[in-house]
Scaffold this motif. Sequence first.
Motif, PDB file in Angstrom:
ATOM      1  N   LEU A 330      34.161  11.386   5.532  1.00 25.05           N
ATOM      2  CA  LEU A 330      35.294  12.221   5.129  1.00 25.05           C
ATOM      3  C   LEU A 330      36.317  12.345   6.261  1.00 25.05           C
ATOM      4  CD1 LEU A 330      33.536  15.069   3.121  1.00 25.05           C
ATOM      5  CD2 LEU A 330      35.036  13.279   2.215  1.00 25.05           C
ATOM      6  N   LEU A 331      35.859  12.317   7.494  1.00 24.17           N
ATOM      7  CA  LEU A 331      36.780  12.375   8.628  1.00 24.17           C
ATOM      8  C   LEU A 331      37.555  11.075   8.790  1.00 24.17           C
ATOM      9  CD1 LEU A 331      34.590  14.237  11.281  1.00 24.17           C
ATOM     10  CD2 LEU A 331      36.545  15.148  10.020  1.00 24.17           C
ATOM     11  N   LEU A 332      36.953   9.962   8.341  1.00 23.72           N
ATOM     12  CA  LEU A 332      37.599   8.653   8.457  1.00 23.72           C
ATOM     13  C   LEU A 332      38.493   8.324   7.272  1.00 23.72           C
ATOM     14  CD1 LEU A 332      34.649   6.514   9.902  1.00 23.72           C
ATOM     15  CD2 LEU A 332      36.623   7.436  11.138  1.00 23.72           C
ATOM     16  N   LEU A 333      38.108   8.800   6.070  1.00 27.76           N
ATOM     17  CA  LEU A 333      38.878   8.504   4.867  1.00 27.76           C
ATOM     18  C   LEU A 333      40.164   9.316   4.839  1.00 27.76           C
ATOM     19  CD1 LEU A 333      36.113   8.457   2.095  1.00 27.76           C
ATOM     20  CD2 LEU A 333      37.478   6.502   2.840  1.00 27.76           C
ATOM     21  N   PRO A 334      41.193   8.813   4.140  1.00 27.16           N
ATOM     22  CA  PRO A 334      42.403   9.625   3.930  1.00 27.16           C
ATOM     23  C   PRO A 334      42.040  10.891   3.161  1.00 27.16           C
ATOM     24  CG  PRO A 334      42.775   7.335   3.284  1.00 27.16           C
ATOM     25  CD  PRO A 334      41.315   7.477   3.527  1.00 27.16           C
ATOM     26  N   THR A 335      42.755  11.968   3.424  1.00 30.95           N
ATOM     27  CA  THR A 335      42.497  13.231   2.738  1.00 30.95           C
ATOM     28  C   THR A 335      42.748  13.069   1.239  1.00 30.95           C
ATOM     29  OG1 THR A 335      43.195  14.482   4.672  1.00 30.95           O
ATOM     30  CG2 THR A 335      43.120  15.662   2.578  1.00 30.95           C
ATOM     31  N   PRO A 336      41.737  13.338   0.373  1.00 34.02           N
ATOM     32  CA  PRO A 336      41.918  13.159  -1.059  1.00 34.02           C
ATOM     33  C   PRO A 336      42.940  14.150  -1.614  1.00 34.02           C
ATOM     34  CG  PRO A 336      39.600  13.515  -0.484  1.00 34.02           C
ATOM     35  CD  PRO A 336      40.410  13.838   0.715  1.00 34.02           C
TER      36      PRO A 336
END
Length: 338
Positions: A330-336
């Motif tokens: 979640l820290l690596l993925l773009p903010t949903p």
Amino acid sequence: MTAQGWVDTLRAAVPGLTVALVIALASKFVSEHYGAPSMLLALLFGIALNFLAQDVRCGPGIAFGARTLLRLGVALLGLRVSFDMISALGWPIVGMIVGAVIATIGFGLGAARWFGFRHRFAFLSAGSVAICGASAALAIAAILPKDDKSEDRLVFTVVGVTILSTVAMIIYPALIGLFGFDDTTSGIFIGATIHDVAQVVGAGFSISESAGETATLVKLLRVSMLAPVVIVAAMIIRASASAPTEGERPPLVPGFVVAFIVLATLNSVVALPQAVTQVAQGASAWLLLIAIAAVGLKTRPQEILKVGKPAAALLLAETVFLAIIIVVALLLLPTPSP
């Protein structure tokens, strides 16, 4: 089995099923009034009355509840999922969830030797942590080859993941602030890491309504992983069975998993009336509660204790592993988008 055979089986099962049903009702009552997990209560109440499994009148019904009702309950879980969940969450989140489930099961299978266990308990514990807690444990146990410790491993796993789910429901919402997650991301974390659906709902809605809705959706996506995981495992078990006869070979795809897939597909392509889905979901919850009461009735406490601290440590390690990889992802993925 002929119609008469089913009638005879059900008639013989009535006393034992009645005991399991009473335990389920008592567990639900206590749960609703005092907040304890109903699955855990049903299991503990069943264990307290385990001597009834030795009664010739109750034995058949208890066995029927622990096997047949269990499979019916898992099959009806299919009506809780649909293909629309994928488009609602977005492919990056879907990929993260699928990857986390696979990684957690792989971690459990790899780490089990360090804790003194082989593949059966490793898959049972890791699958329950990765997918949907007690429900996944019951479904996975239904396809694993049986031995004299099968029931003990199942009971220990159900107790363990239920306790860990309850602890996570309390701790995770407080920890989320450390990572700076917004409500949507917090809901994804809750739904992707807590084991049982009830605790996911409790933790998610304790943050906000949007976090609760997102957490529930993510959790149902994890539930949908139950069918493919069980199918692949059943195929591996079937292929690795040592020189079985034709009648002893486990089925390529268990019937209750086929029913799960059919119902999930039906729920995806047909707009079922809300009343139908609510009844089916309620029936699934009650069938699983009765089944876990029956499993408890078949369990002797002294045998559970033999599973020991290494099993608890393995369950905890799998839970921590799942939480860590979800936080990192979640820290690596773009903010949903909410």
